[in-house]
Design a protein around this motif. Sequence first.
Motif, mmCIF file in Angstrom:
data_model
loop_
_atom_site.group_PDB
_atom_site.id
_atom_site.type_symbol
_atom_site.label_atom_id
_atom_site.label_comp_id
_atom_site.label_asym_id
_atom_site.label_seq_id
_atom_site.Cartn_x
_atom_site.Cartn_y
_atom_site.Cartn_z
ATOM 1 N N THR A 1 0.435 7.873 0.607
ATOM 2 C CA THR A 1 0.249 6.860 -0.434
ATOM 3 C C THR A 1 -0.967 5.994 -0.135
ATOM 4 N N ILE A 2 -1.099 5.574 1.104
ATOM 5 C CA ILE A 2 -2.237 4.732 1.503
ATOM 6 C C ILE A 2 -3.548 5.493 1.327
ATOM 7 N N ALA A 3 -3.546 6.768 1.740
ATOM 8 C CA ALA A 3 -4.773 7.562 1.614
ATOM 9 C C ALA A 3 -5.164 7.725 0.147
ATOM 10 N N GLY A 4 -4.146 7.967 -0.716
ATOM 11 C CA GLY A 4 -4.454 8.110 -2.149
ATOM 12 C C GLY A 4 -5.005 6.826 -2.749
ATOM 13 N N CYS A 5 -4.404 5.685 -2.415
ATOM 14 C CA CYS A 5 -4.891 4.400 -2.910
ATOM 15 C C CYS A 5 -6.299 4.106 -2.404
ATOM 16 N N ALA A 6 -6.548 4.454 -1.150
ATOM 17 C CA ALA A 6 -7.881 4.203 -0.591
ATOM 18 C C ALA A 6 -8.935 5.038 -1.304
ATOM 19 N N GLN A 7 -8.644 6.294 -1.595
ATOM 20 C CA GLN A 7 -9.602 7.141 -2.314
ATOM 21 C C GLN A 7 -9.878 6.583 -3.721
ATOM 22 N N GLN A 8 -8.802 6.183 -4.406
ATOM 23 C CA GLN A 8 -9.002 5.611 -5.741
ATOM 24 C C GLN A 8 -9.790 4.307 -5.664
ATOM 25 N N LEU A 9 -9.516 3.529 -4.627
ATOM 26 C CA LEU A 9 -10.219 2.257 -4.479
ATOM 27 C C LEU A 9 -11.698 2.466 -4.204
ATOM 28 N N ALA A 10 -12.009 3.540 -3.501
ATOM 29 C CA ALA A 10 -13.420 3.792 -3.174
ATOM 30 C C ALA A 10 -14.236 4.181 -4.407
ATOM 31 N N HIS A 11 -13.613 4.855 -5.353
ATOM 32 C CA HIS A 11 -14.341 5.312 -6.540
ATOM 33 C C HIS A 11 -14.053 4.447 -7.771
ATOM 34 N N ASN A 12 -13.390 3.309 -7.630
ATOM 35 C CA ASN A 12 -13.013 2.500 -8.780
ATOM 36 C C ASN A 12 -13.971 1.316 -8.925
ATOM 37 N N ARG A 13 -14.267 0.972 -10.210
ATOM 38 C CA ARG A 13 -15.128 -0.176 -10.488
ATOM 39 C C ARG A 13 -14.371 -1.278 -11.215
ATOM 40 N N ASP A 14 -13.101 -1.027 -11.528
ATOM 41 C CA ASP A 14 -12.300 -2.010 -12.249
ATOM 42 C C ASP A 14 -11.667 -2.965 -11.243
ATOM 43 N N PRO A 15 -11.949 -4.279 -11.340
ATOM 44 C CA PRO A 15 -11.388 -5.224 -10.387
ATOM 45 C C PRO A 15 -9.863 -5.298 -10.432
ATOM 46 N N GLU A 16 -9.323 -5.204 -11.673
ATOM 47 C CA GLU A 16 -7.869 -5.283 -11.782
ATOM 48 C C GLU A 16 -7.184 -4.106 -11.108
ATOM 49 N N ALA B 1 -1.302 -2.664 0.920
ATOM 50 C CA ALA B 1 -0.643 -3.699 1.721
ATOM 51 C C ALA B 1 0.865 -3.484 1.737
ATOM 52 N N HIS B 2 1.449 -3.091 0.593
ATOM 53 C CA HIS B 2 2.906 -2.856 0.544
ATOM 54 C C HIS B 2 3.309 -1.693 1.455
ATOM 55 N N GLU B 3 2.531 -0.602 1.408
ATOM 56 C CA GLU B 3 2.839 0.547 2.266
ATOM 57 C C GLU B 3 2.638 0.200 3.733
ATOM 58 N N ALA B 4 1.636 -0.599 4.040
ATOM 59 C CA ALA B 4 1.418 -1.013 5.431
ATOM 60 C C ALA B 4 2.588 -1.853 5.930
ATOM 61 N N ALA B 5 3.085 -2.765 5.084
ATOM 62 C CA ALA B 5 4.249 -3.563 5.466
ATOM 63 C C ALA B 5 5.484 -2.687 5.638
ATOM 64 N N GLN B 6 5.624 -1.686 4.760
ATOM 65 C CA GLN B 6 6.754 -0.768 4.889
ATOM 66 C C GLN B 6 6.679 -0.003 6.205
ATOM 67 N N LEU B 7 5.473 0.451 6.559
ATOM 68 C CA LEU B 7 5.293 1.134 7.855
ATOM 69 C C LEU B 7 5.654 0.215 9.016
ATOM 70 N N ASP B 8 5.234 -1.037 8.914
ATOM 71 C CA ASP B 8 5.531 -1.988 9.987
ATOM 72 C C ASP B 8 7.035 -2.193 10.122
ATOM 73 N N ARG B 9 7.746 -2.314 8.997
ATOM 74 C CA ARG B 9 9.196 -2.489 9.055
ATOM 75 C C ARG B 9 9.889 -1.236 9.614
ATOM 76 N N THR B 10 9.405 -0.069 9.194
ATOM 77 C CA THR B 10 10.024 1.168 9.666
ATOM 78 C C THR B 10 9.860 1.327 11.175
ATOM 79 N N ILE B 11 8.637 1.082 11.663
ATOM 80 C CA ILE B 11 8.388 1.222 13.101
ATOM 81 C C ILE B 11 9.149 0.162 13.887
ATOM 82 N N LEU C 1 8.842 11.643 8.475
ATOM 83 C CA LEU C 1 8.750 11.892 7.040
ATOM 84 C C LEU C 1 8.335 10.621 6.294
ATOM 85 N N GLY C 2 8.929 9.475 6.683
ATOM 86 C CA GLY C 2 8.550 8.208 6.040
ATOM 87 C C GLY C 2 7.115 7.841 6.331
ATOM 88 N N LEU C 3 6.671 8.041 7.580
ATOM 89 C CA LEU C 3 5.285 7.738 7.923
ATOM 90 C C LEU C 3 4.320 8.619 7.149
#
Length: 290
Positions: A241-256, A266-276, A233-235
Amino acid sequence: MTLLTNPMALRMGLLLFVAIVSFGVALFAIRLLRKNLLSESESLNSSPLAAEGLPVHAYHAVIQQLKQQKHELATQQLSDRRKAKASDTLSSTILSNLSCGVLFLNTAGLVRQANAAARKLLGFASPVGLHAADLFRTTTLRPENNSSDSSSSSTVVQALAPALAGKSAVRGLVVNFFTPDGESHILEVTASPVLAEDASIMGTTLVLTDKTDIERIRHDQRMHQEISSELALGLRSSLTTIAGCAQQLAHNRDPELARQLADGIAHEAAQLDRTIGSFLGGAPAATTSS
């Protein structure tokens, strides 16, 4: 002439005649009897073995037959004793090498025999002489007995009552047993009445199987399944969350916004690493602590 007419002389003459005739008849009878005796004596003398040897021979034959029967009976008794001793030795050897505990209770519910495995499981140096009620005083029934006929029994002895009374066997009775030293075991008890040839009850046998390790393994498996479910469930949540951020990042032009999305990934990836890492490191520890 006067002698012939004398009555006294006639009587004497008649008596003398009768005496002579009687003597002659007696002499004839004596000779005949003597002849018969001589013939029988000659017959006995001619075959003395038939008169004396046959009864003695028959007597010796009976004596020999009795001696043979006595010898056969003694041989049979010796063979029966050897078979009984061999059977007892075999039974003792088998019982002593069994991993299951085996108890024999008499009709009064007292323990009369117990193998080494039973003494080890129950924590008694010798449970012989203990009553079943004292033996299972601190023992409780486990919830998995709800599917058996003994679910309505409040104590183990009440659950074993049909077997102790010689009515029917009790199988698969799972109990929590506590030894006098405080050690706990999960035991599966099987009770079977022992009946004689005339269907009278001689006692009851109890077979104790230690299910402690099996129950521990089952508990660990259930815990791993629960942990695996939580991990999955956590994974899934992190990947979503990662997939949603990646989709937004692909269509976003705002650097901020792009920077914020990258930080979220990066935060979700670190969370996955800690969970595993926690799962891989905690699974052996959880197994050991269980």
